[in-house]
Scaffold this motif. Structure first.
Motif, PDB file in Angstrom:
ATOM      1  N   VAL A   1      32.300  16.950  71.450  1.00 58.73           N
ATOM      2  CA  VAL A   1      33.247  16.914  70.614  1.00 58.73           C
ATOM      3  C   VAL A   1      32.996  18.077  69.435  1.00 58.73           C
ATOM      4  CG1 VAL A   1      34.140  15.439  68.512  1.00 58.73           C
ATOM      5  CG2 VAL A   1      33.647  14.172  70.918  1.00 58.73           C
ATOM      6  N   GLY A   2      31.903  18.280  69.051  1.00 58.40           N
ATOM      7  CA  GLY A   2      31.747  19.445  68.088  1.00 58.40           C
ATOM      8  C   GLY A   2      32.495  20.668  68.637  1.00 58.40           C
ATOM      9  N   GLY A   3      32.090  20.762  69.963  1.00 56.84           N
ATOM     10  CA  GLY A   3      32.709  22.264  70.694  1.00 56.84           C
ATOM     11  C   GLY A   3      34.186  21.986  70.691  1.00 56.84           C
ATOM     12  N   ASN A   4      34.633  20.951  70.971  1.00 53.71           N
ATOM     13  CA  ASN A   4      35.964  20.433  70.900  1.00 53.71           C
ATOM     14  C   ASN A   4      36.657  21.045  69.537  1.00 53.71           C
ATOM     15  OD1 ASN A   4      35.892  17.534  73.103  1.00 53.71           O
ATOM     16  ND2 ASN A   4      35.673  19.824  73.581  1.00 53.71           N
ATOM     17  N   LEU A   5      36.140  20.259  68.838  1.00 52.12           N
ATOM     18  CA  LEU A   5      36.741  20.581  67.526  1.00 52.12           C
ATOM     19  C   LEU A   5      36.611  22.296  66.996  1.00 52.12           C
ATOM     20  CD1 LEU A   5      35.115  17.326  65.584  1.00 52.12           C
ATOM     21  CD2 LEU A   5      37.487  17.958  66.047  1.00 52.12           C
ATOM     22  N   ALA A   6      35.346  22.614  67.162  1.00 54.68           N
ATOM     23  CA  ALA A   6      35.063  24.115  66.723  1.00 54.68           C
ATOM     24  C   ALA A   6      36.123  25.192  67.420  1.00 54.68           C
ATOM     25  CB  ALA A   6      33.644  24.453  66.838  1.00 54.68           C
ATOM     26  N   TYR A   7      36.577  24.834  68.587  1.00 56.81           N
ATOM     27  CA  TYR A   7      37.325  25.625  69.492  1.00 56.81           C
ATOM     28  C   TYR A   7      38.827  25.006  69.586  1.00 56.81           C
ATOM     29  CZ  TYR A   7      34.811  29.286  71.984  1.00 56.81           C
ATOM     30  OH  TYR A   7      33.998  30.247  72.550  1.00 56.81           O
ATOM     31  N   ASN A   8      39.236  23.848  68.901  1.00 53.74           N
ATOM     32  CA  ASN A   8      40.334  23.270  68.979  1.00 53.74           C
ATOM     33  C   ASN A   8      40.891  23.152  70.430  1.00 53.74           C
ATOM     34  OD1 ASN A   8      42.544  21.832  67.915  1.00 53.74           O
ATOM     35  ND2 ASN A   8      43.927  23.613  68.002  1.00 53.74           N
TER      36      ASN A   8
ATOM     37  N   GLY B   1      43.554  19.568  76.746  1.00 51.51           N
ATOM     38  CA  GLY B   1      44.096  19.884  78.092  1.00 51.51           C
ATOM     39  C   GLY B   1      45.390  19.414  78.272  1.00 51.51           C
ATOM     40  N   PRO B   2      45.957  18.806  79.491  1.00 48.18           N
ATOM     41  CA  PRO B   2      47.423  18.552  79.542  1.00 48.18           C
ATOM     42  C   PRO B   2      48.004  17.394  78.555  1.00 48.18           C
ATOM     43  CG  PRO B   2      45.879  18.358  81.672  1.00 48.18           C
ATOM     44  CD  PRO B   2      44.971  18.525  80.314  1.00 48.18           C
ATOM     45  N   ARG B   3      46.939  16.574  78.168  1.00 50.63           N
ATOM     46  CA  ARG B   3      47.633  15.665  77.040  1.00 50.63           C
ATOM     47  C   ARG B   3      48.146  16.083  75.947  1.00 50.63           C
ATOM     48  NH1 ARG B   3      43.443  11.006  78.611  1.00 50.63           N
ATOM     49  NH2 ARG B   3      42.133  12.030  77.027  1.00 50.63           N
ATOM     50  N   ALA B   4      47.738  17.461  75.694  1.00 48.80           N
ATOM     51  CA  ALA B   4      48.239  17.867  74.224  1.00 48.80           C
ATOM     52  C   ALA B   4      49.658  18.030  74.125  1.00 48.80           C
ATOM     53  CB  ALA B   4      47.899  19.578  74.091  1.00 48.80           C
ATOM     54  N   VAL B   5      50.472  18.202  75.309  1.00 45.74           N
ATOM     55  CA  VAL B   5      51.843  18.250  75.112  1.00 45.74           C
ATOM     56  C   VAL B   5      52.464  16.791  74.546  1.00 45.74           C
ATOM     57  CG1 VAL B   5      52.238  17.328  77.414  1.00 45.74           C
ATOM     58  CG2 VAL B   5      54.087  18.589  76.505  1.00 45.74           C
ATOM     59  N   LYS B   6      51.905  15.839  74.651  1.00 49.84           N
ATOM     60  CA  LYS B   6      52.444  14.683  74.159  1.00 49.84           C
ATOM     61  C   LYS B   6      51.602  14.194  72.762  1.00 49.84           C
ATOM     62  CE  LYS B   6      54.038   9.776  74.708  1.00 49.84           C
ATOM     63  NZ  LYS B   6      54.234   8.642  75.824  1.00 49.84           N
ATOM     64  N   TYR B   7      50.232  14.296  72.770  1.00 50.30           N
ATOM     65  CA  TYR B   7      49.470  13.625  72.007  1.00 50.30           C
ATOM     66  C   TYR B   7      48.581  14.642  71.001  1.00 50.30           C
ATOM     67  CZ  TYR B   7      49.833   9.499  74.758  1.00 50.30           C
ATOM     68  OH  TYR B   7      50.467   8.289  75.268  1.00 50.30           O
ATOM     69  N   GLY B   8      48.947  15.967  71.293  1.00 51.76           N
ATOM     70  CA  GLY B   8      48.488  17.012  70.358  1.00 51.76           C
ATOM     71  C   GLY B   8      46.771  17.433  70.371  1.00 51.76           C
ATOM     72  N   THR B   9      46.426  18.213  69.751  1.00 52.64           N
ATOM     73  CA  THR B   9      45.253  19.005  69.995  1.00 52.64           C
ATOM     74  C   THR B   9      44.234  18.307  69.071  1.00 52.64           C
ATOM     75  OG1 THR B   9      45.428  20.651  68.455  1.00 52.64           O
ATOM     76  CG2 THR B   9      46.227  20.971  70.611  1.00 52.64           C
ATOM     77  N   PRO B  10      42.946  18.683  69.249  1.00 53.52           N
ATOM     78  CA  PRO B  10      42.028  18.273  68.041  1.00 53.52           C
ATOM     79  C   PRO B  10      42.562  18.180  66.566  1.00 53.52           C
ATOM     80  CG  PRO B  10      40.667  19.371  69.777  1.00 53.52           C
ATOM     81  CD  PRO B  10      42.188  19.508  69.995  1.00 53.52           C
ATOM     82  N   ARG B  11      43.156  19.319  66.169  1.00 50.65           N
ATOM     83  CA  ARG B  11      43.622  19.521  64.831  1.00 50.65           C
ATOM     84  C   ARG B  11      44.644  18.159  64.663  1.00 50.65           C
ATOM     85  NH1 ARG B  11      44.382  25.686  64.962  1.00 50.65           N
ATOM     86  NH2 ARG B  11      42.308  26.005  63.389  1.00 50.65           N
TER      87      ARG B  11
ATOM     88  N   GLY C   1      38.630  24.617  64.794  1.00 44.03           N
ATOM     89  CA  GLY C   1      39.224  26.108  65.021  1.00 44.03           C
ATOM     90  C   GLY C   1      38.152  27.245  64.542  1.00 44.03           C
ATOM     91  N   SER C   2      37.273  26.874  63.914  1.00 43.30           N
ATOM     92  CA  SER C   2      36.666  27.883  63.180  1.00 43.30           C
ATOM     93  C   SER C   2      35.436  28.511  63.713  1.00 43.30           C
ATOM     94  CB  SER C   2      36.341  27.709  61.547  1.00 43.30           C
ATOM     95  OG  SER C   2      35.344  26.521  61.621  1.00 43.30           O
ATOM     96  N   GLU C   3      35.239  27.812  65.022  1.00 48.98           N
ATOM     97  CA  GLU C   3      33.991  28.563  65.925  1.00 48.98           C
ATOM     98  C   GLU C   3      32.789  28.559  65.310  1.00 48.98           C
ATOM     99  OE1 GLU C   3      35.504  32.014  68.107  1.00 48.98           O
ATOM    100  OE2 GLU C   3      37.365  31.020  68.354  1.00 48.98           O
ATOM    101  N   GLY C   4      32.411  27.571  64.444  1.00 52.04           N
ATOM    102  CA  GLY C   4      31.274  27.622  63.650  1.00 52.04           C
ATOM    103  C   GLY C   4      30.783  28.706  62.879  1.00 52.04           C
ATOM    104  N   THR C   5      31.768  29.591  62.386  1.00 51.30           N
ATOM    105  CA  THR C   5      31.565  30.654  61.487  1.00 51.30           C
ATOM    106  C   THR C   5      31.511  30.183  60.026  1.00 51.30           C
ATOM    107  OG1 THR C   5      34.110  31.031  61.456  1.00 51.30           O
ATOM    108  CG2 THR C   5      32.411  32.243  62.899  1.00 51.30           C
ATOM    109  N   LEU C   6      32.138  28.981  59.663  1.00 48.00           N
ATOM    110  CA  LEU C   6      32.359  28.376  58.250  1.00 48.00           C
ATOM    111  C   LEU C   6      31.421  27.520  57.861  1.00 48.00           C
ATOM    112  CD1 LEU C   6      36.116  28.300  57.682  1.00 48.00           C
ATOM    113  CD2 LEU C   6      34.767  30.276  57.242  1.00 48.00           C
ATOM    114  N   ALA C   7      31.009  26.392  58.777  1.00 47.02           N
ATOM    115  CA  ALA C   7      30.298  25.399  58.643  1.00 47.02           C
ATOM    116  C   ALA C   7      29.883  24.761  59.817  1.00 47.02           C
ATOM    117  CB  ALA C   7      30.875  24.237  57.660  1.00 47.02           C
ATOM    118  N   ILE C   8      28.731  24.117  59.789  1.00 47.18           N
ATOM    119  CA  ILE C   8      28.293  23.098  60.966  1.00 47.18           C
ATOM    120  C   ILE C   8      28.771  21.604  60.918  1.00 47.18           C
ATOM    121  CG2 ILE C   8      26.356  22.554  62.276  1.00 47.18           C
ATOM    122  CD1 ILE C   8      25.085  25.057  61.706  1.00 47.18           C
ATOM    123  N   ILE C   9      29.672  21.045  61.749  1.00 48.99           N
ATOM    124  CA  ILE C   9      29.972  19.997  61.546  1.00 48.99           C
ATOM    125  C   ILE C   9      28.978  18.812  62.140  1.00 48.99           C
ATOM    126  CG2 ILE C   9      31.914  18.197  62.770  1.00 48.99           C
ATOM    127  CD1 ILE C   9      33.460  20.862  63.337  1.00 48.99           C
TER     128      ILE C   9
END
Ligand SMILES: Cc1cc2nc3c(=O)[nH]c(=O)nc-3n(C[C@H](O)[C@H](O)[C@H](O)COP(=O)(O)OP(=O)(O)OC[C@H]3O[C@@H](n4cnc5c(N)ncnc54)[C@H](O)[C@@H]3O)c2cc1C
Length: 468
Positions: free
Chosen positions: A145-152, A155-165, A202-210
């Protein structure tokens, strides 16, 4: 970690005193595999550390900031753009042992988790309560989940339910100075202060560690209906995508495969598809069981145009699995044809998909490279695959020129160069084409505020300073 061995061993002993000696790797043979991700790039970290609490992460970052040691956060290293590769040395901070589910709050549709939990483990846990977390990258069984958040990542469900953001409420995190912060809210509405949650996503671990994520859960639908539409041309399929997205029943998957990819599936698998198919769409709708027939009918109406040659509705679980087999056969087929292929993940507005695909056909001819396209059409997110072997010099040069043209095409069509894979190392050179100079300067300044000594994942995401 300094070259001077006395300083280095003092640093390592301080690191061990934070997490315990058995949670630190220093042998080259053990550290090696933490230097890769799925970009196939590699750089050797000087140590790997496995924290299992927020406090430990904070103490590690405080120590590294004091000693100017780079820290690269790492989930499971499944990223495709090199963001976890520790190019400036230092330590890799792996969250793989920091993987608890802290709370599933059914009444408020919330999950609170540690960053190292895998996407699948979260889905399994949420599923016990009748919920799911919408982001569904294909790598869900393994990625965190940390990687999912840091990269936003999505998958397929984003069309209806959105991305991690769209599916995260708040975060706990540690900045490059070792400062602790909580962002966002526990509630689904809230507007106090700047939105740091979506800045860190989406900040790819460059601003803070979640170190903790408060996630928005969605109730599981009662049932899902799967469909497949085959078209005689790419253009017909692309027009169908726009028509489907313009009517009120939003599919929970709207995946697209182009003619070249269909041919490859025919050649390299047992899947039965008509010859000369120009493109196909995989579609799903979800909801209550008794609503699905009417949803599927609405999708079929929107998907129907002069180019539609076949529309199949899966009536049984076996038929559903058979339809998805087409999509699943694609990656192995591509790997067989071009094991070192280049896979981009550009996005354009759905109405511009036909222009994108036509433009890609021209670029394929111009650069003499086979290009195969598939992806999440409902979001306009197309995986553009250059079937070439870039380890050979002449191919590499041609592929680089072709890629530069692909990105220009995408930006001309009001698109973005990455929908889900991120920038990492792979797309640094192209970022300044998409972001204006003021945005880039502000982003650099934000990085300087969160991480003034540039220890968090240095050398990633933005063009090198002297390239600006
Ligand atoms: C077979 C396969 C299929 C894939 N399918 C998809 C797909 O469908 N959709 C998609 O979007 N991606 C996909 N990916 C890419 C990848 O799986 C995702 O990007 C995933 O989210 C990465 O998770 P990870 O745990 O491996 O993160 P890593 O690769 O380890 O890290 C990714 C980034 O997150 C940062 N990071 C990790 N943890 C933290 C933390 N706690 N705090 C701050 N930063 C952190 C890292 O520094 C790095 O910048 C796929 C990859 C593979 C190999």
């Amino acid at each position: 970690v300094s070259n001077k061995s006395a300083q280095a061993s003092e640093f390592l002993s301080k690191l061990s005193s934070i997490v315990g000696a058995d949670q630190v790797l220093t042998e080259v043979s053990e550290c090696w595999s933490y230097g890769y991700d799925n970009s196939r790039r590699h750089a050797l970290p000087e140590a790997v550390v496995f924290p299992s609490s927020h406090q430990q992460v904070r103490d590690i970052v405080l120590l590294c900031n004091e000693e100017s040691v780079p820290v690269t956060a790492r989930g499971r290293g499944t990223g495709t753009t090199g963001a976890t590769v520790p190019v400036q040395g230092g330590i890799v901070l792996s969250t793989e042992r920091f993987d608890q589910t802290l709370e599933i709050d059914r009444d408020n549709r919330v999950a609170v988790v540690s960053p190292g939990i895998t996407n699948k483990a979260l889905q399994d846990k949420a599923g016990e309560y009748g919920f799911f977390w919408p982001p569904d990258p294909t790598s869900s069984a393994y990625c965190t989940v940390g990687g999912n958040l840091a990269y936003n990542s999505a998958g397929p469900r984003a069309v209806k339910y959105g991305t991690p953001r769209e599916n995260v409420l708040g975060l706990q995190a540690v900045t490059g100075l070792g400062e602790e912060l909580r962002t966002g809210t526990y509630t689904t509405k809230g507007v106090v202060g700047y939105d740091f949650t979506r800045l860190l996503v989406g900040s790819e671990g460059t601003l803070a560690i979640i170190t903790e994520a408060t996630l928005k859960l969605t109730p599981k639908p009662e049932a899902v209906q799967t469909m497949r539409a085959i078209y005689n041309s790419m253009e017909s399929a692309a027009h169908a995508v726009s028509a489907i997205m313009a009517q009120p029943v939003t599919p929970c998957a709207l995946e697209f495969i182009d003619g070249a990819a269909i041919q490859m599936i025919r050649d390299y698998s047992e899947v039965d598809l008509p010859a000369n198919a120009g493109a196909l769409l995989m579609l799903e709708v979800d909801g209550k069981q008794d609503e699905l027939a009417s949803y599927a009918g609405a999708i079929k109406t929107a998907a129907t145009n002069d180019g539609l040659t076949e529309f199949t509705v899966a009536e049984t679980e076996a038929a559903k699995a058979a339809l998805w087999k087409t999509r699943k056969a694609l990656s192995p087929a591509l790997r067989k044809v071009a094991p070192k292929k280049i896979n981009e993940d550009v996005v354009v507005p759905v109405s511009n998909i036909p222009k994108l695909i036509m433009g890609l056909e021209q670029l394929a001819k111009q650069h003499d490279i086979t290009i195969v396209n598939f992806g999440h059409a409902g979001n306009g997110n197309i995986h553009v695959n250059l079937l070439t072997d870039p380890s050979e010099e002449s191919n590499r040069v041609r592929a680089e020129q072709c890629l530069a043209d692909v990105f220009s095409l995408v930006l001309d069509l009001k698109g973005t160069i990455s929908g889900e894979h991120g920038v990492g190392l792979e797309k640094q050179a192209f970022v300044a084409r998409e972001l204006d100079p003021v945005s880039l300067r502000l982003m650099n300044e934000i990085k300087g505020i969160f991480d003034p000594n540039n220890i968090l994942n240095p050398g990633k995401m933005f063009p090198a300073r002297d390239a600006l």
